[in-house]
Design a protein around this motif. Structure first.
Motif, mmCIF file in Angstrom:
data_model
loop_
_atom_site.group_PDB
_atom_site.id
_atom_site.type_symbol
_atom_site.label_atom_id
_atom_site.label_comp_id
_atom_site.label_asym_id
_atom_site.label_seq_id
_atom_site.Cartn_x
_atom_site.Cartn_y
_atom_site.Cartn_z
ATOM 1 N N ASP A 255 0.799 -1.215 0.000
ATOM 2 C CA ASP A 255 0.000 0.000 0.000
ATOM 3 C C ASP A 255 0.837 1.272 0.000
ATOM 4 O O ASP A 255 0.454 2.266 -0.613
ATOM 5 N N TRP B 191 -4.902 4.229 5.066
ATOM 6 C CA TRP B 191 -6.286 3.761 4.923
ATOM 7 C C TRP B 191 -7.273 4.744 5.548
ATOM 8 O O TRP B 191 -8.104 4.387 6.380
ATOM 9 N N GLU C 111 -3.796 3.003 -2.924
ATOM 10 C CA GLU C 111 -3.099 1.901 -2.255
ATOM 11 C C GLU C 111 -3.006 0.696 -3.188
ATOM 12 O O GLU C 111 -3.974 0.358 -3.861
ATOM 13 N N SER D 6 -5.635 -2.048 -3.262
ATOM 14 C CA SER D 6 -6.987 -1.709 -3.710
ATOM 15 C C SER D 6 -7.203 -1.988 -5.186
ATOM 16 O O SER D 6 -8.327 -1.826 -5.682
ATOM 17 N N CYS E 6 -13.659 1.025 -1.078
ATOM 18 C CA CYS E 6 -12.351 1.608 -0.787
ATOM 19 C C CYS E 6 -12.120 2.895 -1.569
ATOM 20 O O CYS E 6 -12.005 3.976 -0.994
ATOM 21 N N ARG F 158 -10.604 8.823 1.555
ATOM 22 C CA ARG F 158 -9.476 8.787 0.631
ATOM 23 C C ARG F 158 -9.411 10.102 -0.179
ATOM 24 O O ARG F 158 -8.591 10.954 0.091
ATOM 25 N N THR G 274 -8.953 -1.915 5.668
ATOM 26 C CA THR G 274 -8.637 -1.052 4.527
ATOM 27 C C THR G 274 -9.894 -0.550 3.821
ATOM 28 O O THR G 274 -9.782 0.103 2.783
ATOM 29 N N ASP G 275 -11.055 -0.886 4.329
ATOM 30 C CA ASP G 275 -12.333 -0.528 3.702
ATOM 31 C C ASP G 275 -12.606 -1.331 2.434
ATOM 32 O O ASP G 275 -13.312 -0.867 1.542
ATOM 33 N N HIS H 207 -10.193 -3.827 0.438
ATOM 34 C CA HIS H 207 -9.215 -4.030 -0.633
ATOM 35 C C HIS H 207 -9.561 -5.242 -1.493
ATOM 36 O O HIS H 207 -9.980 -6.286 -1.007
#
Length: 350
Positions: free
Chosen positions: A98, A122, A155, A158, A173, A179, A213-214, A216
């Motif tokens: 990432d 993240w 990242e 992602s 993500c 982000r 990481t929401d 990935h």
């Protein structure tokens, strides 16, 4: 200013031959608290040993004392020191996928460059992260490559690439307001095309439980060749991952590649839930890493391990599939793919 895509650069598929793999050695208890850091080291060194059998392993090391520790461990784990390069510079955490550089190759020459995306751990979850954010520029200087800076958060975990113009990612993500809240989906797609050299962005919805990481993509869907993906599925309907993975699968079935063909989708069942200290970690076979020596697959000491390894062995006939335990590493909420970043060979050198 021209973009990497306009100059003829693109991010190759992970199975493209590597010069090296870059990792950032873990040294604090941010991701592995208490005694868990020492407990994960045997799995981490097993990863290094396996990668080093086919390519150099470049290790970002926080300080000289840590470098001395690493050097002392190489003979213990049977690692050839000639395959290891230590680069001492300040680091924050271990997730090089990432915060590390995105290496691009040129379509027709021996040129390469590095994309230096911004990194905010993240969505600002785990400060400080400034040293890791500085990693791509530092590596570009080390290897003598030009770097370009798009100026937005991205990242490596992602996104996943087929090397033929397509990237897979997740809405949860890249469209998360933590982000790039100032960018629309269309604007993010344009950045992906311009700076990764792709022509098509395919979106799934979300990620698995325990993934901080929401969502990935490298825990849910991965390319194994230019038109085939493995898609993680959860057969147990009462499991928290069942619905979201079923939704992703339904979306994958509707997708079409640049040539108009559907994806060839291979379903792979999730491992048994990995629960440590009442925390469900994001265990997934999709977090494999493709290197010159083989395909390194995380295993979790459950019956599904054998099926995952057998399936991936069929899908990668040109290289061995190697199962390594990730039962300790996964407590940090990532696995082998999250820890690594490939440095591809230039096309003219392949």
């Amino acid at each position: 200013m021209s973009t990497p895509r306009e100059e003829g650069f693109y991010f190759p598929a992970e199975w493209h031959p590597h010069v090296a793999t870059w990792i950032t050695f873990p040294h604090n208890d941010h991701s592995w608290q208490g005694d868990k850091l020492a407990a994960m080291y045997p799995e981490y060194f097993a990863l290094i040993r396996t990668i080093s059998q086919g390519e150099l392993v470049n290790i970002q090391v926080n300080d000289a004392a840590l470098a001395t520790f690493i050097q002392s461990q190489l003979p213990i784990y049977g690692i050839d020191p000639q395959q290891i390069r230590l680069h001492i510079r300040p680091t924050n955490d271990a997730w090089c996928r990432d915060h590390g550089p995105a290496f691009l190759v040129h379509q027709s020459s021996d040129s390469r460059l590095i994309v230096d995306w911004e990194y905010n751990a993240w969505g600002g979850k785990y400060p400080p992260f400034g040293d890791d954010n500085a990693s791509p520029k530092a590596i570009a200087q080390t290897v003598g490559l030009r770097s370009v800076s798009p100026g937005i958060i991205m990242e490596g975990g992602s996104v996943d690439f087929n090397g033929a113009g397509t990237v897979l990612t997740s809405r949860s993500c890249l469209l998360n307001p933590n982000r790039n809240p100032h960018l629309s989906q269309a604007e993010i797609e344009q950045y992906l095309c311009d700076y990764y050299g792709v022509q098509q962005v395919l979106w799934v919805s979300d990620g698995i439980v325990g993934d901080d990481t929401d969502g990935h993509i490298d825990d849910t869907v991965r390319f194994v060749n230019s038109n085939t993906v493995i898609a993680m599925v959860e057969p147990q309907v009462d499991d928290e991952n069942h619905a979201v993975l079923a939704q992703n699968l339904a979306e994958l079935k509707e997708m079409r590649l640049l040539n108009g063909e559907p994806l060839n989708i291979i379903e792979l069942p999730m491992p048994d839930p990995v629960v440590i200290d009442d925390f469900r970690a994001p265990g997934s076979y999709a977090n494999f890493y493709i290197c010159n020596a083989g395909v390194i697959v995380p295993t979790f000491d459950c019956p599904q391990d054998a099926f995952a390894l057998a399936t991936l062995t069929q899908l990668f006939p040109d290289r061995p599939v190697i199962g390594l335990s990730a039962k300790q590493i996964i407590w940090g909420q990532g696995s082998f793919h999250c820890l690594t970043q490939q440095e591809p060979q230039a096309n003219a050198c392949v």
